[in-house]
Design a protein around this motif. Sequence first.
Motif, PDB file in Angstrom:
ATOM      1  N   GLN A 196       0.839  -1.183   0.000  1.00 55.35           N
ATOM      2  CA  GLN A 196       0.000   0.000   0.000  1.00 55.35           C
ATOM      3  C   GLN A 196       0.887   1.251   0.000  1.00 55.35           C
ATOM      4  O   GLN A 196       2.111   1.167   0.007  1.00 55.35           O
ATOM      5  CB  GLN A 196      -0.925  -0.025   1.220  1.00 55.35           C
ATOM      6  N   ALA A 197       0.250   2.396  -0.002  1.00 54.44           N
ATOM      7  CA  ALA A 197       0.999   3.653   0.027  1.00 54.44           C
ATOM      8  C   ALA A 197       1.830   3.740   1.302  1.00 54.44           C
ATOM      9  O   ALA A 197       1.459   3.211   2.358  1.00 54.44           O
ATOM     10  CB  ALA A 197       0.028   4.834  -0.051  1.00 54.44           C
ATOM     11  N   ASP A 198       2.979   4.407   1.191  1.00 51.93           N
ATOM     12  CA  ASP A 198       3.854   4.729   2.321  1.00 51.93           C
ATOM     13  C   ASP A 198       4.663   3.553   2.839  1.00 51.93           C
ATOM     14  O   ASP A 198       5.396   3.699   3.814  1.00 51.93           O
ATOM     15  CB  ASP A 198       3.064   5.340   3.494  1.00 51.93           C
ATOM     16  N   GLU A 199       4.581   2.390   2.210  1.00 54.98           N
ATOM     17  CA  GLU A 199       5.393   1.246   2.618  1.00 54.98           C
ATOM     18  C   GLU A 199       6.612   1.163   1.700  1.00 54.98           C
ATOM     19  O   GLU A 199       6.510   0.796   0.535  1.00 54.98           O
ATOM     20  CB  GLU A 199       4.569  -0.035   2.571  1.00 54.98           C
ATOM     21  N   ILE A 200       7.771   1.510   2.231  1.00 53.28           N
ATOM     22  CA  ILE A 200       9.014   1.564   1.461  1.00 53.28           C
ATOM     23  C   ILE A 200       9.828   0.322   1.814  1.00 53.28           C
ATOM     24  O   ILE A 200      10.208   0.130   2.977  1.00 53.28           O
ATOM     25  CB  ILE A 200       9.802   2.847   1.797  1.00 53.28           C
ATOM     26  N   LEU A 201      10.120  -0.505   0.842  1.00 56.43           N
ATOM     27  CA  LEU A 201      10.743  -1.797   1.095  1.00 56.43           C
ATOM     28  C   LEU A 201      12.259  -1.728   0.953  1.00 56.43           C
ATOM     29  O   LEU A 201      12.792  -0.956   0.156  1.00 56.43           O
ATOM     30  CB  LEU A 201      10.168  -2.846   0.143  1.00 56.43           C
ATOM     31  N   ASN A 202      12.934  -2.563   1.727  1.00 55.72           N
ATOM     32  CA  ASN A 202      14.390  -2.653   1.729  1.00 55.72           C
ATOM     33  C   ASN A 202      14.864  -3.197   0.375  1.00 55.72           C
ATOM     34  O   ASN A 202      14.577  -4.331   0.015  1.00 55.72           O
ATOM     35  CB  ASN A 202      14.828  -3.583   2.871  1.00 55.72           C
ATOM     36  N   HIS A 203      15.604  -2.381  -0.381  1.00 52.08           N
ATOM     37  CA  HIS A 203      15.954  -2.772  -1.751  1.00 52.08           C
ATOM     38  C   HIS A 203      16.923  -3.954  -1.786  1.00 52.08           C
ATOM     39  O   HIS A 203      16.929  -4.743  -2.742  1.00 52.08           O
ATOM     40  CB  HIS A 203      16.530  -1.581  -2.518  1.00 52.08           C
ATOM     41  N   ARG A 204      17.724  -4.134  -0.731  1.00 49.56           N
ATOM     42  CA  ARG A 204      18.652  -5.274  -0.711  1.00 49.56           C
ATOM     43  C   ARG A 204      17.894  -6.591  -0.570  1.00 49.56           C
ATOM     44  O   ARG A 204      18.290  -7.607  -1.158  1.00 49.56           O
ATOM     45  CB  ARG A 204      19.673  -5.102   0.413  1.00 49.56           C
ATOM     46  N   ALA A 205      16.818  -6.562   0.187  1.00 46.09           N
ATOM     47  CA  ALA A 205      16.007  -7.775   0.323  1.00 46.09           C
ATOM     48  C   ALA A 205      15.324  -8.130  -0.992  1.00 46.09           C
ATOM     49  O   ALA A 205      15.327  -9.295  -1.416  1.00 46.09           O
ATOM     50  CB  ALA A 205      14.965  -7.578   1.428  1.00 46.09           C
ATOM     51  N   ILE A 206      14.754  -7.143  -1.661  1.00 45.13           N
ATOM     52  CA  ILE A 206      14.074  -7.407  -2.933  1.00 45.13           C
ATOM     53  C   ILE A 206      15.077  -7.880  -3.982  1.00 45.13           C
ATOM     54  O   ILE A 206      14.781  -8.758  -4.797  1.00 45.13           O
ATOM     55  CB  ILE A 206      13.338  -6.147  -3.422  1.00 45.13           C
ATOM     56  N   ASN A 207      16.284  -7.330  -3.953  1.00 44.39           N
ATOM     57  CA  ASN A 207      17.312  -7.759  -4.904  1.00 44.39           C
ATOM     58  C   ASN A 207      17.691  -9.220  -4.678  1.00 44.39           C
ATOM     59  O   ASN A 207      18.000  -9.952  -5.627  1.00 44.39           O
ATOM     60  CB  ASN A 207      18.544  -6.869  -4.789  1.00 44.39           C
ATOM     61  N   TYR A 208      17.666  -9.670  -3.417  1.00 39.20           N
ATOM     62  CA  TYR A 208      17.934 -11.087  -3.136  1.00 39.20           C
ATOM     63  C   TYR A 208      16.872 -11.966  -3.785  1.00 39.20           C
ATOM     64  O   TYR A 208      17.190 -12.998  -4.400  1.00 39.20           O
ATOM     65  CB  TYR A 208      17.984 -11.327  -1.633  1.00 39.20           C
ATOM     66  N   PHE A 209      15.607 -11.579  -3.665  1.00 47.80           N
ATOM     67  CA  PHE A 209      14.532 -12.368  -4.277  1.00 47.80           C
ATOM     68  C   PHE A 209      14.671 -12.408  -5.803  1.00 47.80           C
ATOM     69  O   PHE A 209      14.251 -13.364  -6.444  1.00 47.80           O
ATOM     70  CB  PHE A 209      13.168 -11.788  -3.918  1.00 47.80           C
ATOM     71  N   LYS A 210      15.244 -11.363  -6.361  1.00 53.31           N
ATOM     72  CA  LYS A 210      15.399 -11.289  -7.818  1.00 53.31           C
ATOM     73  C   LYS A 210      16.439 -12.286  -8.328  1.00 53.31           C
ATOM     74  O   LYS A 210      16.287 -12.844  -9.420  1.00 53.31           O
ATOM     75  CB  LYS A 210      15.790  -9.860  -8.217  1.00 53.31           C
ATOM     76  N   TRP A 211      17.496 -12.516  -7.548  1.00 55.45           N
ATOM     77  CA  TRP A 211      18.629 -13.291  -8.045  1.00 55.45           C
ATOM     78  C   TRP A 211      18.711 -14.718  -7.516  1.00 55.45           C
ATOM     79  O   TRP A 211      19.520 -15.516  -8.008  1.00 55.45           O
ATOM     80  CB  TRP A 211      19.928 -12.568  -7.712  1.00 55.45           C
ATOM     81  N   TYR A 212      17.888 -15.069  -6.526  1.00 52.22           N
ATOM     82  CA  TYR A 212      18.021 -16.389  -5.911  1.00 52.22           C
ATOM     83  C   TYR A 212      16.675 -17.126  -5.936  1.00 52.22           C
ATOM     84  O   TYR A 212      15.605 -16.510  -6.001  1.00 52.22           O
ATOM     85  CB  TYR A 212      18.521 -16.268  -4.473  1.00 52.22           C
ATOM     86  N   ASP A 213      16.768 -18.450  -5.849  1.00 48.66           N
ATOM     87  CA  ASP A 213      15.593 -19.320  -5.847  1.00 48.66           C
ATOM     88  C   ASP A 213      15.404 -19.931  -4.465  1.00 48.66           C
ATOM     89  O   ASP A 213      16.276 -19.852  -3.594  1.00 48.66           O
ATOM     90  CB  ASP A 213      15.761 -20.443  -6.878  1.00 48.66           C
ATOM     91  N   ASN A 214      14.239 -20.553  -4.285  1.00 45.25           N
ATOM     92  CA  ASN A 214      13.963 -21.440  -3.151  1.00 45.25           C
ATOM     93  C   ASN A 214      13.884 -20.736  -1.802  1.00 45.25           C
ATOM     94  O   ASN A 214      14.011 -21.380  -0.767  1.00 45.25           O
ATOM     95  CB  ASN A 214      15.010 -22.568  -3.066  1.00 45.25           C
ATOM     96  N   TRP A 215      13.665 -19.413  -1.779  1.00 45.52           N
ATOM     97  CA  TRP A 215      13.457 -18.761  -0.497  1.00 45.52           C
ATOM     98  C   TRP A 215      12.028 -19.024  -0.015  1.00 45.52           C
ATOM     99  O   TRP A 215      11.093 -19.152  -0.813  1.00 45.52           O
ATOM    100  CB  TRP A 215      13.722 -17.259  -0.592  1.00 45.52           C
ATOM    101  N   PRO A 216      11.824 -19.119   1.293  1.00 40.90           N
ATOM    102  CA  PRO A 216      10.479 -19.395   1.812  1.00 40.90           C
ATOM    103  C   PRO A 216       9.505 -18.287   1.425  1.00 40.90           C
ATOM    104  O   PRO A 216       9.834 -17.111   1.471  1.00 40.90           O
ATOM    105  CB  PRO A 216      10.685 -19.430   3.327  1.00 40.90           C
ATOM    106  N   GLN A 217       8.318 -18.664   1.069  1.00 38.49           N
ATOM    107  CA  GLN A 217       7.317 -17.681   0.641  1.00 38.49           C
ATOM    108  C   GLN A 217       5.923 -18.154   1.050  1.00 38.49           C
ATOM    109  O   GLN A 217       5.723 -19.345   1.282  1.00 38.49           O
ATOM    110  CB  GLN A 217       7.404 -17.460  -0.870  1.00 38.49           C
ATOM    111  N   PRO A 218       4.990 -17.199   1.187  1.00 39.90           N
ATOM    112  CA  PRO A 218       5.135 -15.764   0.946  1.00 39.90           C
ATOM    113  C   PRO A 218       5.950 -15.068   2.036  1.00 39.90           C
ATOM    114  O   PRO A 218       6.064 -15.547   3.157  1.00 39.90           O
ATOM    115  CB  PRO A 218       3.695 -15.258   0.928  1.00 39.90           C
ATOM    116  N   VAL A 219       6.497 -13.927   1.672  1.00 43.21           N
ATOM    117  CA  VAL A 219       7.343 -13.136   2.559  1.00 43.21           C
ATOM    118  C   VAL A 219       6.565 -11.900   2.999  1.00 43.21           C
ATOM    119  O   VAL A 219       5.902 -11.250   2.193  1.00 43.21           O
ATOM    120  CB  VAL A 219       8.635 -12.703   1.834  1.00 43.21           C
ATOM    121  N   LYS A 220       6.647 -11.593   4.300  1.00 40.52           N
ATOM    122  CA  LYS A 220       6.104 -10.338   4.818  1.00 40.52           C
ATOM    123  C   LYS A 220       7.256  -9.468   5.320  1.00 40.52           C
ATOM    124  O   LYS A 220       8.386  -9.923   5.433  1.00 40.52           O
ATOM    125  CB  LYS A 220       5.100 -10.614   5.945  1.00 40.52           C
ATOM    126  N   PHE A 221       6.931  -8.217   5.648  1.00 37.71           N
ATOM    127  CA  PHE A 221       7.967  -7.255   6.008  1.00 37.71           C
ATOM    128  C   PHE A 221       7.620  -6.562   7.327  1.00 37.71           C
ATOM    129  O   PHE A 221       6.485  -6.113   7.522  1.00 37.71           O
ATOM    130  CB  PHE A 221       8.106  -6.191   4.904  1.00 37.71           C
TER     131      PHE A 221
END
Length: 441
Positions: free
Chosen positions: A260-285
């Motif tokens: 939603q609005a005003d939720e700014i996510l940690n870009h290093r965490a999102i970058n990990y999801f972009k480059w790696y597989d098999n992380w537990p999901q769904p992920v919350k913050f």
Amino acid sequence: MLYLFKYKKFVVLLVIQLCLITLFLVASSIWVHSNSSGALFGVKFINENEILGLRHRHHRPSEDANRFETLQNVGNFTRNFALIKLNDGYANHEKVCFREGTRNDTRDVNGVFNPVCSCTAEWHGKDCGQPEVVWRALMTSSNARHLNLSAAAPRKVPHNVFYLIETNAFHMETLEIQMLELQYVVDLFVLCDLEVETNEFLPATPSLRHHSTTGFLKEHREKILLVSDATCAPRNVYRKLRKSLPESNFKRDDVIIYSQADEILNHRAINYFKWYDNWPQPVKFRLKHVVYGFFWQHPDNTRVSEAAAATIAMLEDSFQADPARLSQKSAMMIGDLNHFGGWYCEFCAQAMDIVRQIQYKARTERNSNEIFDVTKQKTIDAEFVQNLIVNGRYTDGKLELQQLRRYQEKYYCPDYVNNQSWKFDNLVINIFAKWEEDYEN
């Protein structure tokens, strides 16, 4: 007689040519007019039927008109990872190291091959690709203990990342931070412009489309899909995303993020999801809860956000293609009380936009009477908001906020804000305060 016949033949041919030229010009005019419809001041902003910046190879049938063939992935392996090779005299060796998390002296010394990258502080994993906030989440998640993710290797081709944001023009400053903090990670931002009902206390506010020809929205329009929906229900937004791009742009292991609005996510965490597989999901913050700017923190310190992330396969197979349901159940939480998965920047805006946000929340949120005195909405103006900011009081005028020091907080603000602090001075420091220590040279 023969001369007259040739002359008439020439005239007939000339008339036919003029008719053909006229028909061609008329047809061209109609085509140009039809293709310019929907343009605003010469700029055609992205909507659910077209995405600028993507390659359009050929026309499809009418229901697929203006669809594009290829989503341009923002991932670049060599920019993110270093491939180090060495021959020790007996065999060839190589290792992959994540650049941001690896020490400069990670190369081999005296010809001795070191199979492990040398990680900088707060980076982990065989290739130093796990930032502290992800590493802590993996260590505490029961779903990750059997996966041995410390030895996980990155993908050569990253996942596509689609980020769905429910927002409106009240939140332009935080929307810019939300997007540009992740501009090198997210492939497509899907913005749903939530319509705001107006009344005598809440005047009409321009829509996001109104802002589309200026500022960061115009600059990054090739990565924005702007959709309209009466409720901005996440299920509807996701459905419109799938209809806007050909099926070839989606893979089952691509990543969907919703917030939603005003939720700014940690870009290093999102970058990990972009480059790696098999992380537990769904992920919350778990987000750091700040108010009015990054200089005031809510007494609760953190807030478990509505934001969530998962692959398309998980979203469609287990959650009925409804991103809102991802936050109802999580396999891993990014962020804890000291290492945050991002920031929830509540009322982070200019004073008049904060007035509008307060008035809007007072009339729409459940239990709003416990937070706002709705009967006194006429007294809420820019001066009222400035007094709240100066004194560190929440919108009820009673709850005391905790003051934060910029150079003493590890997670004071997102990197984009820190690097562009001149643009966000009202969020970085308390500009209404008279405290000498809050002003910087």
